[in-house]
Design a protein around this motif. Structure first.
Motif, PDB file in Angstrom:
ATOM      1  N   LEU A  86       0.817  -1.204   0.000  1.00  0.00           N
ATOM      2  CA  LEU A  86       0.000   0.000   0.000  1.00  0.00           C
ATOM      3  C   LEU A  86       0.855   1.260   0.000  1.00  0.00           C
ATOM      4  O   LEU A  86       0.490   2.270  -0.622  1.00  0.00           O
ATOM      5  CB  LEU A  86      -0.939   0.001   1.205  1.00  0.00           C
ATOM      6  N   ASP A  87       2.010   1.227   0.648  1.00  0.00           N
ATOM      7  CA  ASP A  87       2.914   2.379   0.622  1.00  0.00           C
ATOM      8  C   ASP A  87       3.404   2.660  -0.801  1.00  0.00           C
ATOM      9  O   ASP A  87       3.556   3.825  -1.206  1.00  0.00           O
ATOM     10  CB  ASP A  87       4.112   2.145   1.549  1.00  0.00           C
ATOM     11  N   THR A  88       3.655   1.592  -1.559  1.00  0.00           N
ATOM     12  CA  THR A  88       4.085   1.764  -2.947  1.00  0.00           C
ATOM     13  C   THR A  88       2.965   2.355  -3.793  1.00  0.00           C
ATOM     14  O   THR A  88       3.194   3.227  -4.636  1.00  0.00           O
ATOM     15  CB  THR A  88       4.526   0.411  -3.543  1.00  0.00           C
ATOM     16  N   ILE A  89       1.760   1.898  -3.560  1.00  0.00           N
ATOM     17  CA  ILE A  89       0.597   2.444  -4.268  1.00  0.00           C
ATOM     18  C   ILE A  89       0.452   3.939  -3.975  1.00  0.00           C
ATOM     19  O   ILE A  89       0.257   4.758  -4.884  1.00  0.00           O
ATOM     20  CB  ILE A  89      -0.685   1.689  -3.860  1.00  0.00           C
ATOM     21  N   LYS A  90       0.553   4.308  -2.698  1.00  0.00           N
ATOM     22  CA  LYS A  90       0.433   5.717  -2.316  1.00  0.00           C
ATOM     23  C   LYS A  90       1.566   6.559  -2.901  1.00  0.00           C
ATOM     24  O   LYS A  90       1.340   7.675  -3.393  1.00  0.00           O
ATOM     25  CB  LYS A  90       0.425   5.837  -0.788  1.00  0.00           C
ATOM     26  N   GLU A  91       2.776   6.039  -2.841  1.00  0.00           N
ATOM     27  CA  GLU A  91       3.931   6.757  -3.392  1.00  0.00           C
ATOM     28  C   GLU A  91       3.715   7.068  -4.872  1.00  0.00           C
ATOM     29  O   GLU A  91       4.004   8.173  -5.349  1.00  0.00           O
ATOM     30  CB  GLU A  91       5.190   5.916  -3.217  1.00  0.00           C
ATOM     31  N   ASN A  92       3.186   6.110  -5.597  1.00  0.00           N
ATOM     32  CA  ASN A  92       2.929   6.288  -7.024  1.00  0.00           C
ATOM     33  C   ASN A  92       1.965   7.453  -7.280  1.00  0.00           C
ATOM     34  O   ASN A  92       2.208   8.322  -8.130  1.00  0.00           O
ATOM     35  CB  ASN A  92       2.359   4.986  -7.580  1.00  0.00           C
ATOM     36  N   ARG A  93       0.871   7.504  -6.539  1.00  0.00           N
ATOM     37  CA  ARG A  93      -0.119   8.578  -6.715  1.00  0.00           C
ATOM     38  C   ARG A  93       0.444   9.935  -6.292  1.00  0.00           C
ATOM     39  O   ARG A  93       0.224  10.950  -6.950  1.00  0.00           O
ATOM     40  CB  ARG A  93      -1.383   8.301  -5.882  1.00  0.00           C
ATOM     41  N   ILE A  94       1.153   9.947  -5.172  1.00  0.00           N
ATOM     42  CA  ILE A  94       1.678  11.203  -4.628  1.00  0.00           C
ATOM     43  C   ILE A  94       2.677  11.834  -5.579  1.00  0.00           C
ATOM     44  O   ILE A  94       2.647  13.047  -5.835  1.00  0.00           O
ATOM     45  CB  ILE A  94       2.297  10.972  -3.238  1.00  0.00           C
ATOM     46  N   LYS A  95       3.576  11.036  -6.140  1.00  0.00           N
ATOM     47  CA  LYS A  95       4.578  11.574  -7.072  1.00  0.00           C
ATOM     48  C   LYS A  95       3.908  12.164  -8.312  1.00  0.00           C
ATOM     49  O   LYS A  95       4.308  13.227  -8.814  1.00  0.00           O
ATOM     50  CB  LYS A  95       5.580  10.490  -7.461  1.00  0.00           C
ATOM     51  N   TYR A  96       2.910  11.481  -8.819  1.00  0.00           N
ATOM     52  CA  TYR A  96       2.194  11.971  -9.988  1.00  0.00           C
ATOM     53  C   TYR A  96       1.455  13.274  -9.658  1.00  0.00           C
ATOM     54  O   TYR A  96       1.484  14.247 -10.432  1.00  0.00           O
ATOM     55  CB  TYR A  96       1.214  10.916 -10.479  1.00  0.00           C
ATOM     56  N   ALA A  97       0.803  13.312  -8.500  1.00  0.00           N
ATOM     57  CA  ALA A  97       0.047  14.498  -8.094  1.00  0.00           C
ATOM     58  C   ALA A  97       0.973  15.694  -7.891  1.00  0.00           C
ATOM     59  O   ALA A  97       0.652  16.820  -8.304  1.00  0.00           O
ATOM     60  CB  ALA A  97      -0.734  14.201  -6.814  1.00  0.00           C
ATOM     61  N   GLU A  98       2.108  15.476  -7.269  1.00  0.00           N
ATOM     62  CA  GLU A  98       3.049  16.573  -7.024  1.00  0.00           C
ATOM     63  C   GLU A  98       3.551  17.167  -8.331  1.00  0.00           C
ATOM     64  O   GLU A  98       3.768  18.387  -8.427  1.00  0.00           O
ATOM     65  CB  GLU A  98       4.219  16.078  -6.179  1.00  0.00           C
ATOM     66  N   LYS A  99       3.711  16.353  -9.328  1.00  0.00           N
ATOM     67  CA  LYS A  99       4.219  16.829 -10.615  1.00  0.00           C
ATOM     68  C   LYS A  99       3.245  17.796 -11.290  1.00  0.00           C
ATOM     69  O   LYS A  99       3.654  18.750 -11.964  1.00  0.00           O
ATOM     70  CB  LYS A  99       4.514  15.641 -11.540  1.00  0.00           C
ATOM     71  N   HIS A 100       1.947  17.585 -11.087  1.00  0.00           N
ATOM     72  CA  HIS A 100       0.951  18.369 -11.820  1.00  0.00           C
ATOM     73  C   HIS A 100       0.114  19.295 -10.933  1.00  0.00           C
ATOM     74  O   HIS A 100      -0.833  19.916 -11.419  1.00  0.00           O
ATOM     75  CB  HIS A 100       0.015  17.427 -12.576  1.00  0.00           C
ATOM     76  N   GLY A 101       0.464  19.390  -9.651  1.00  0.00           N
ATOM     77  CA  GLY A 101      -0.290  20.268  -8.760  1.00  0.00           C
ATOM     78  C   GLY A 101      -1.622  19.690  -8.329  1.00  0.00           C
ATOM     79  O   GLY A 101      -2.553  20.433  -7.997  1.00  0.00           O
ATOM     80  N   TYR A 102      -1.728  18.371  -8.333  1.00  0.00           N
ATOM     81  CA  TYR A 102      -2.953  17.700  -7.911  1.00  0.00           C
ATOM     82  C   TYR A 102      -2.868  17.363  -6.413  1.00  0.00           C
ATOM     83  O   TYR A 102      -1.855  17.596  -5.763  1.00  0.00           O
ATOM     84  CB  TYR A 102      -3.159  16.397  -8.693  1.00  0.00           C
ATOM     85  N   LYS A 103      -3.946  16.790  -5.893  1.00  0.00           N
ATOM     86  CA  LYS A 103      -3.969  16.285  -4.529  1.00  0.00           C
ATOM     87  C   LYS A 103      -4.340  14.809  -4.552  1.00  0.00           C
ATOM     88  O   LYS A 103      -4.896  14.301  -5.533  1.00  0.00           O
ATOM     89  CB  LYS A 103      -4.988  17.044  -3.671  1.00  0.00           C
ATOM     90  N   THR A 104      -4.016  14.127  -3.450  1.00  0.00           N
ATOM     91  CA  THR A 104      -4.372  12.709  -3.314  1.00  0.00           C
ATOM     92  C   THR A 104      -5.248  12.514  -2.081  1.00  0.00           C
ATOM     93  O   THR A 104      -5.185  13.293  -1.127  1.00  0.00           O
ATOM     94  CB  THR A 104      -3.122  11.824  -3.187  1.00  0.00           C
ATOM     95  N   PHE A 105      -6.038  11.460  -2.123  1.00  0.00           N
ATOM     96  CA  PHE A 105      -6.916  11.132  -0.996  1.00  0.00           C
ATOM     97  C   PHE A 105      -6.946   9.620  -0.867  1.00  0.00           C
ATOM     98  O   PHE A 105      -7.306   8.920  -1.819  1.00  0.00           O
ATOM     99  CB  PHE A 105      -8.309  11.686  -1.248  1.00  0.00           C
ATOM    100  N   PHE A 106      -6.535   9.115   0.320  1.00  0.00           N
ATOM    101  CA  PHE A 106      -6.431   7.672   0.547  1.00  0.00           C
ATOM    102  C   PHE A 106      -7.308   7.248   1.731  1.00  0.00           C
ATOM    103  O   PHE A 106      -6.802   6.890   2.796  1.00  0.00           O
ATOM    104  CB  PHE A 106      -4.980   7.270   0.821  1.00  0.00           C
ATOM    105  N   PRO A 107      -8.615   7.267   1.600  1.00  0.00           N
ATOM    106  CA  PRO A 107      -9.470   6.798   2.704  1.00  0.00           C
ATOM    107  C   PRO A 107      -9.314   5.298   2.889  1.00  0.00           C
ATOM    108  O   PRO A 107      -8.984   4.567   1.951  1.00  0.00           O
ATOM    109  CB  PRO A 107     -10.875   7.152   2.225  1.00  0.00           C
TER     110      PRO A 107
END
Length: 315
Positions: A86-107
């Motif tokens: 799950l940490d790898t899954i989150k890392e993947n989303r976070i890196k992508y979001a940071e690149k484009h100014g997006y946000k992530t949400f992991f409920p």
């Protein structure tokens, strides 16, 4: 002398009250009614003149500012998957979001009471939660936990959600459930009309990766999808078959939906059920890996972990 019957009364008995008395009583009743009607009329006029205007009674819907432009939502099941995965899954989303100014949400799946419905329903309530948490976002992209974003260069706005781009991508007059559903996507739909974007695989709609535009319609749609009656139907594919049902029976949802090619948003790691991932695709999903056990998902993910990390480090 005795009579068999009492003597008949006079055929013209005297009136109960003099005619003049009856007229006066009638006039009084009419006057009372007139005064009551007049009073009600003036009360109604005063209420119409003093009531709050419609703009105060029903405030206009909130208009998102676009901060952030996109929120990536992934519900995580900590009771099923190990922390490293799950940490790898989150890392993947976070890196992508940071690149484009997006946000992530992991409920967490455990955050919600699904009333004994399958865990896959979490995606719907998680998206509803995200709309509340990020009221100014333009778009919400739900991506299942068994998936990676593979191409960091592709922005959601340019790749899919821009109105002109959507008009190029959307499949018009296309069966909602392949291959020959009599319910088809609208042929006259414009990009600005689309609030819900998803793909199909060889079996039907694929609800593991989809995009929703923020707004009142999105709230209506997610509330409809999450209706307890659909969760109680015991569909074979739970929320996916429920989605197919409401789209085919509710024109208000069909009229806001666009189906696009699978590889634009939802490539599969294997080709047995849909379009297989190719280099350059936005995302890859390890579809139905959980049916073979948790370890199967983690093993499948390892084929792509180094590839997405390399792509992100070089972008």
């Amino acid at each position: 002398m005795h009579y068999a019957y009492p003597p008949r009364k006079a055929s013209h008995p005297p009136p109960y009250a003099p005619r003049s008395s009856r007229n006066i009583a009638g006039l009084r009743r009419n006057r009372t009614k007139l005064l009551a009607i007049t009073g009600l009329f003036f009360i109604a006029v005063i209420w119409l003149l003093t009531r709050p205007s419609s703009s105060h009674a029903a405030p206009s819907p909130h208009k998102p500012s676009g901060n952030p432009p996109v929120v990536i939502v992934t519900a995580v099941d900590e009771a099923t998957y190990d922390k490293d995965y799950l940490d790898t899954i989150k890392e993947n989303r976070i890196k992508y979001a940071e690149k484009h100014g997006y946000k992530t949400f992991f409920p967490k799946v455990s955050d919600y009471d699904l009333k004994n419905a399958p865990k896959s329903w979490t995606k719907v309530v998680a998206m509803r939660h995200a709309l509340t948490k990020f009221p100014d976002a333009y778009f919400f992209w739900y991506l299942d936990q068994n998936a990676f974003i593979m191409n960091p260069r592709l922005k959601i706005e340019d790749h899919i959600t821009k109105n002109s781009r959507l008009e190029e991508l959307m499949k018009k007059d296309h069966p909602v459930v392949p291959p020959d559903s009599i319910i088809k996507t609208f042929s006259h739909l414009k990009g600005q009309d689309v609030d819900f974007v998803l793909t199909q695989d060889s079996e039907g709609l694929s609800a593991g990766s989809f995009i929703v535009r923020n707004g009142e319609w999105a709230r209506f749609f997610l509330e409809t999808w999450f209706d307890p009656i659909y969760r109680s139907y015991n569909f074979q594919k739970a929320e996916t078959h429920a989605l197919e049902h409401i789209i085919q029976w509710h024109p208000t949802i069909l009229a806001r939906m666009a189906i696009i090619d699978q590889r634009l948003l939802n490539s599969y790691s294997q080709h047995n059920k849909g379009d297989e991932y190719r280099d350059g695709d936005l995302a890859v999903r390890f579809v139905d890996c959980l049916a073979a056990g948790v370890q199967a998902c983690q093993t499948e993910s390892q084929k792509f972990t180094q590839k997405w990390r390399t792509a992100f480090s070089s972008s």
